[in-house]
Write a protein that holds these residues in place. Structure first.
Motif, PDB file in Angstrom:
ATOM      1  N   LEU A  80       0.825  -1.201   0.000  1.00  8.97           N
ATOM      2  CA  LEU A  80       0.000   0.000   0.000  1.00  8.97           C
ATOM      3  C   LEU A  80       0.861   1.253   0.000  1.00  8.97           C
ATOM      4  O   LEU A  80       0.556   2.235  -0.691  1.00  8.97           O
ATOM      5  CB  LEU A  80      -0.919  -0.004   1.224  1.00  8.97           C
ATOM      6  CG  LEU A  80      -1.836   1.211   1.398  1.00  8.97           C
ATOM      7  CD1 LEU A  80      -2.785   1.343   0.215  1.00  8.97           C
ATOM      8  CD2 LEU A  80      -2.615   1.109   2.703  1.00  8.97           C
ATOM      9  N   THR A  81       1.958   1.220   0.776  1.00  7.85           N
ATOM     10  CA  THR A  81       2.883   2.352   0.813  1.00  7.85           C
ATOM     11  C   THR A  81       3.462   2.624  -0.566  1.00  7.85           C
ATOM     12  O   THR A  81       3.589   3.778  -0.991  1.00  7.85           O
ATOM     13  CB  THR A  81       4.029   2.080   1.809  1.00  7.85           C
ATOM     14  OG1 THR A  81       3.487   1.874   3.107  1.00  7.85           O
ATOM     15  CG2 THR A  81       4.999   3.245   1.845  1.00  7.85           C
ATOM     16  N   LYS A  82       3.802   1.547  -1.281  1.00 10.18           N
ATOM     17  CA  LYS A  82       4.348   1.675  -2.628  1.00 10.18           C
ATOM     18  C   LYS A  82       3.348   2.334  -3.560  1.00 10.18           C
ATOM     19  O   LYS A  82       3.705   3.187  -4.389  1.00 10.18           O
ATOM     20  CB  LYS A  82       4.720   0.280  -3.156  1.00 10.18           C
ATOM     21  CG  LYS A  82       5.303   0.275  -4.552  1.00 10.18           C
ATOM     22  CD  LYS A  82       6.707   0.840  -4.583  1.00 10.18           C
ATOM     23  CE  LYS A  82       7.340   0.661  -5.955  1.00 10.18           C
ATOM     24  NZ  LYS A  82       8.704   1.211  -6.033  1.00 10.18           N
ATOM     25  N   THR A  87       7.305   4.659  -3.213  1.00 10.90           N
ATOM     26  CA  THR A  87       8.511   4.089  -2.636  1.00 10.90           C
ATOM     27  C   THR A  87       8.195   3.549  -1.246  1.00 10.90           C
ATOM     28  O   THR A  87       7.182   3.937  -0.653  1.00 10.90           O
ATOM     29  CB  THR A  87       9.639   5.132  -2.549  1.00 10.90           C
ATOM     30  OG1 THR A  87      10.817   4.530  -1.987  1.00 10.90           O
ATOM     31  CG2 THR A  87       9.225   6.301  -1.677  1.00 10.90           C
ATOM     32  N   THR A  88       9.055   2.672  -0.749  1.00  5.84           N
ATOM     33  CA  THR A  88       8.867   2.140   0.602  1.00  5.84           C
ATOM     34  C   THR A  88      10.004   2.542   1.526  1.00  5.84           C
ATOM     35  O   THR A  88      10.063   2.092   2.666  1.00  5.84           O
ATOM     36  CB  THR A  88       8.766   0.602   0.575  1.00  5.84           C
ATOM     37  OG1 THR A  88       9.971   0.061  -0.004  1.00  5.84           O
ATOM     38  CG2 THR A  88       7.560   0.146  -0.227  1.00  5.84           C
ATOM     39  N   ALA A  92       9.429   9.797   2.350  1.00  5.00           N
ATOM     40  CA  ALA A  92       8.143   9.593   1.673  1.00  5.00           C
ATOM     41  C   ALA A  92       7.578   8.208   1.940  1.00  5.00           C
ATOM     42  O   ALA A  92       6.369   8.050   2.142  1.00  5.00           O
ATOM     43  CB  ALA A  92       8.304   9.815   0.169  1.00  5.00           C
ATOM     44  N   GLY A  93       8.441   7.200   1.965  1.00  9.06           N
ATOM     45  CA  GLY A  93       7.985   5.839   2.174  1.00  9.06           C
ATOM     46  C   GLY A  93       7.614   5.522   3.608  1.00  9.06           C
ATOM     47  O   GLY A  93       7.061   4.453   3.890  1.00  9.06           O
ATOM     48  N   PRO A  97       2.828   4.393   6.570  1.00 11.11           N
ATOM     49  CA  PRO A  97       2.712   3.528   7.743  1.00 11.11           C
ATOM     50  C   PRO A  97       2.636   4.303   9.054  1.00 11.11           C
ATOM     51  O   PRO A  97       1.970   3.857  10.002  1.00 11.11           O
ATOM     52  CB  PRO A  97       3.975   2.662   7.689  1.00 11.11           C
ATOM     53  CG  PRO A  97       4.910   3.361   6.785  1.00 11.11           C
ATOM     54  CD  PRO A  97       4.065   4.099   5.813  1.00 11.11           C
ATOM     55  N   LEU A  98       3.294   5.452   9.123  1.00  9.42           N
ATOM     56  CA  LEU A  98       3.204   6.272  10.332  1.00  9.42           C
ATOM     57  C   LEU A  98       1.765   6.714  10.566  1.00  9.42           C
ATOM     58  O   LEU A  98       1.251   6.646  11.686  1.00  9.42           O
ATOM     59  CB  LEU A  98       4.115   7.498  10.221  1.00  9.42           C
ATOM     60  CG  LEU A  98       5.622   7.286  10.389  1.00  9.42           C
ATOM     61  CD1 LEU A  98       6.376   8.577  10.090  1.00  9.42           C
ATOM     62  CD2 LEU A  98       5.960   6.783  11.786  1.00  9.42           C
TER      63      LEU A  98
END
Length: 219
Positions: A80-82, A87-88, A92-93, A97-98
């Motif tokens: 999902l982040t990608k 990018t992960t 930015a990546g 998640p944060l």
């Protein structure tokens, strides 16, 4: 210890990356968490939009996201982040998640803060013909400001620890620096500097939050 291993330029860049991750993720967390918290409050028992099924589903999802350790969550949401950030790794990546990890936590704190509002004030607003939106905006959010600021403070400090953990997946910042140099290269002095900087950041956030709560509470 060899303090010559400390590179001020690299420490400064890592500090900037941490501040960028914290600032951006906190903004999105506040927006999303506020929506979650208001919905949890409004749809719970004896509230303005009592929707037991909706509340149960939303509460269940929030509880699941809050229960997953952040380091596992970061890895789990990588696809999902990608899609979101392209990018992960890097700053930015790390933002998606944060936000996914902190928004449910903040949402619960918002719900708790709203429950502290005197029900008599809400009933008085209803008696004067205020709409549900006006009650949320002019009564609930206004009256719960000290609690909301305290919730933002707690969430910001939690995000600091999350940003440090993001170094495990190459998220950058002080956590990444501590991992690469302090742990992998056994440069203890780098670890000490990063820990001190994180402690200072947490102290600043806590003092600022406490000051704002006192200032608003006295108005």
């Amino acid at each position: 210890m060899d303090w010559s291993n400390i590179d001020p330029a690299e420490i400064w860049q890592a500090t900037q990356d941490t501040m960028s991750m914290l600032g951006l993720s906190l903004i999105f967390t506040i927006i999303l968490g506020l929506i979650i918290g208001v919905l949890l409050y409004l749809t719970s028992s004896r509230q303005l939009l009592y929707l037991p099924v909706f509340y149960s589903i939303l509460s269940f999802v929030v509880n699941i996201l809050r229960s997953v350790p952040f380091i596992i969550l970061m890895i789990a949401v990588m696809p999902l982040t990608k899609e979101i950030a392209g990018t992960t790794i890097g700053v930015a990546g790390t933002i998606p998640p944060l936000v996914i990890g902190a928004a449910p936590f903040f949402g619960r704190l918002v719900e708790t803060a709203l429950r502290e509002v005197d029900r008599g004030i809400i009933e008085a607003a209803q008696a004067m013909g205020a709409s549900k939106w006006d009650i949320v905006r002019r009564v609930l959010l206004r009256e719960s400001r000290p609690g909301l600021i305290a919730a933002i403070t707690v969430t910001a400090i939690t995000l600091v620890s999350y940003t440090a953990m993001s170094g495990v997946i190459g998220g950058g910042g002080l956590g990444d620096l501590a991992l690469r140099y302090g742990y992998q290269r056994f440069q203890t002095e780098v670890m000490i500097v990063t820990v001190i900087l994180l402690i200072i950041l947490v102290q600043i956030l806590q003092m600022l939050g406490d000051w704002l709560v006192r200032r608003i509470s006295h108005k």
